[in-house]
Design an enzyme around this catalytic site. Structure first.
Site, PDB file in Angstrom:
ATOM      1  N   LEU A 286       1.081  -1.341  -0.200  1.00  0.00           N
ATOM      2  CA  LEU A 286       0.214  -0.140  -0.309  1.00  0.00           C
ATOM      3  C   LEU A 286       1.026   1.709  -0.372  1.00  0.00           C
ATOM      4  O   LEU A 286       0.301   1.696  -0.086  1.00  0.00           O
ATOM      5  CB  LEU A 286      -1.030  -0.178   0.958  1.00  0.00           C
ATOM      6  CG  LEU A 286      -1.815   1.418   1.325  1.00  0.00           C
ATOM      7  CD1 LEU A 286      -2.727   1.520   0.516  1.00  0.00           C
ATOM      8  CD2 LEU A 286      -2.569   1.335   2.786  1.00  0.00           C
ATOM      9  N   TYR A 287       1.943   0.981   0.528  1.00  0.00           N
ATOM     10  CA  TYR A 287       3.098   2.380   0.722  1.00  0.00           C
ATOM     11  C   TYR A 287       2.965   3.177  -0.781  1.00  0.00           C
ATOM     12  O   TYR A 287       4.111   2.515  -1.114  1.00  0.00           O
ATOM     13  CB  TYR A 287       3.832   2.002   1.839  1.00  0.00           C
ATOM     14  CG  TYR A 287       3.694   1.676   3.157  1.00  0.00           C
ATOM     15  CD1 TYR A 287       2.536   1.825   3.552  1.00  0.00           C
ATOM     16  CD2 TYR A 287       4.612   1.580   3.763  1.00  0.00           C
ATOM     17  CE1 TYR A 287       2.255   1.278   5.105  1.00  0.00           C
ATOM     18  CE2 TYR A 287       4.066   0.972   5.053  1.00  0.00           C
ATOM     19  CZ  TYR A 287       3.451   0.422   5.811  1.00  0.00           C
ATOM     20  OH  TYR A 287       2.721   0.699   6.779  1.00  0.00           O
ATOM     21  N   HIS A 288       2.460   4.089  -0.838  1.00  0.00           N
ATOM     22  CA  HIS A 288       3.076   4.969  -1.906  1.00  0.00           C
ATOM     23  C   HIS A 288       3.070   3.666  -2.536  1.00  0.00           C
ATOM     24  O   HIS A 288       3.519   4.096  -4.037  1.00  0.00           O
ATOM     25  CB  HIS A 288       4.766   5.404  -1.742  1.00  0.00           C
ATOM     26  CG  HIS A 288       4.802   6.671  -0.931  1.00  0.00           C
ATOM     27  ND1 HIS A 288       3.936   8.044  -0.853  1.00  0.00           N
ATOM     28  CD2 HIS A 288       5.141   6.194   0.016  1.00  0.00           C
ATOM     29  CE1 HIS A 288       4.769   8.229   0.456  1.00  0.00           C
ATOM     30  NE2 HIS A 288       4.980   7.340   1.439  1.00  0.00           N
ATOM     31  N   ARG A 289       1.424   3.371  -3.320  1.00  0.00           N
ATOM     32  CA  ARG A 289       1.254   2.741  -4.346  1.00  0.00           C
ATOM     33  C   ARG A 289       1.873   1.450  -5.181  1.00  0.00           C
ATOM     34  O   ARG A 289       2.581   1.518  -6.118  1.00  0.00           O
ATOM     35  CB  ARG A 289       0.759   3.289  -5.885  1.00  0.00           C
ATOM     36  CG  ARG A 289      -1.088   4.079  -5.323  1.00  0.00           C
ATOM     37  CD  ARG A 289      -0.590   5.225  -6.106  1.00  0.00           C
ATOM     38  NE  ARG A 289      -2.382   5.713  -6.105  1.00  0.00           N
ATOM     39  CZ  ARG A 289      -3.074   5.413  -6.509  1.00  0.00           C
ATOM     40  NH1 ARG A 289      -3.532   4.297  -7.167  1.00  0.00           N
ATOM     41  NH2 ARG A 289      -4.352   5.996  -5.505  1.00  0.00           N
ATOM     42  N   GLY A 290       3.424   1.056  -3.942  1.00  0.00           N
ATOM     43  CA  GLY A 290       4.153   0.050  -3.821  1.00  0.00           C
ATOM     44  C   GLY A 290       5.577   0.878  -4.262  1.00  0.00           C
ATOM     45  O   GLY A 290       6.541  -0.512  -4.514  1.00  0.00           O
TER      46      GLY A 290
END
Length: 339
Positions: free
Chosen positions: A57-61
């Site tokens: 999830l973090y920064h869309r990968g």
């Protein structure tokens, strides 16, 4: 650096865990400043830290990609922990066999590795039978793509359901939980920590500085600096950001932070060091997740693990943060205990 077994497993993790949610465009680090993220990871490994936690999830990968590049060439030196369940881009979400299989394969690609040391369910999925989830995770372990499995933000009831389901399907049980825990958020003590102990799970605790409240930067009657974390949240257009900041800056939390500042002054230490040292010494805590933006912040955080808290300081911190557990769990979405 000290090390403990993670739950009832043979996986030994450092008492400090490096959280990476700040690694990515526009979050804490200057946009695109991957070099600073690399310096943080270098300093963590040099200090003896071995577990690095991230999530798809973090920064869309993007965060997983940064971490993967930073540990390239020394993969065997670190324990890589990541999480799945949340939507990334246009993908779905949840803990179904379909979504988790796609999520794991995508995380492996981004991290540049052929296995994950600790794969965690980011949150409970009421739409998927827990037996399906646990059987799927067991399949990952049997295939060699995952070494151990854990969960994040599960309630005590959900922990029990998951461990029972693993036993029913003859699968691999969880070895860890990632819950929120700090001087301003102690609700996991009521039911969640006892459930973890009973079911052989260690803990990777996050939110240990109460969203920044326990750094001593925020005081009654003062508007947060616009450049501070709370200041940015209060001015953020993201839905819920204002409400989250306001819930953290309530009177109870600010009272606790004010007393923490006094205790820290008596020990000639920073409030954040004392807050982290308190959490690290709590029963049931295996490793404490740190979320530094810079290598200097990491060094300040690591100093907490060498801080000696006298018994009177511990007693005072326990007293000022005492709480009424009420009918709550320790998930990310419950930000303050009931008064």
């Amino acid at each position: 650096m000290d090390y403990l077994n993670l739950g009832r497993s043979g996986l030994r993790v450092s008492r400090a865990c490096l959280g990476t949610m700040n690694f990515g465009t526009g979050h804490g680090l200057a946009a695109g400043d991957e070099a600073e993220a690399g310096r943080v990871i270098d300093a963590f490994i040099e200090a003896g830290g071995n577990i690095i936690d991230t999530a798809d999830l973090y920064h869309r990968g993007e965060t997983e990609e940064i971490v993967g590049r930073a540990v390239r060439g020394r993969r065997e030196q670190v324990i890589l922990a990541t999480k799945g369940a949340m939507p990334v881009g246009t993908e779905g979400r949840g803990l179904s066999r379909r979504h988790l299989t796609r999520a794991l394969d995508a995380s492996l690609r981004r991290l540049g590795t052929d296995y994950i040391d600790l794969y965690q369910c980011h949150q409970w999925d009421p739409a998927t039978p827990i037996e399906e989830t646990m059987a799927t995770l067991d399949g990952f372990v049997r295939a060699g793509k995952v070494r151990y499995i854990g969960c994040s933000n599960f309630s005590a009831t959900q922990i029990v359901e998951a461990q029972w389901a693993a036993a029913r399907v003859g699968g691999t049980p969880f070895v860890s939980l990632q819950p929120q825990y700090s001087l301003v958020q102690r609700v996991i003590e009521a039911e969640i920590l006892p459930a973890c102990e009973r079911h052989g799970m260690g803990t990777i605790v996050y939110g240990t500085l109460g969203g920044g409240v326990l750094t001593g930067r925020y005081r009654h009657g003062e508007t947060p600096d616009p450049d501070s974390r709370m200041g940015r949240l209060l001015g953020h257009s993201m839905p819920g950001a204002n409400r989250w900041a306001e819930s953290l800056l309530n009177d109870r939390n600010l009272d606790i932070a004010g007393e923490l500042v006094k205790v820290a002054a008596g020990l000639d230490a920073a409030p954040s060091e004392v807050a982290l040292a308190w959490v690290a010494r709590r029963p049931g805590v295996t490793t404490v997740l740190l979320g530094p933006r810079t290598a200097e912040q990491l060094r300040q955080n690591l100093a907490a693990f060498d801080l000696d808290l006298p018994q009177e300081a511990l007693a005072r911190l326990d007293e000022i943060s005492a709480f009424d557990p009420g009918p709550m769990d320790g998930s990310f979405f419950h930000l303050t205990p009931r008064r």
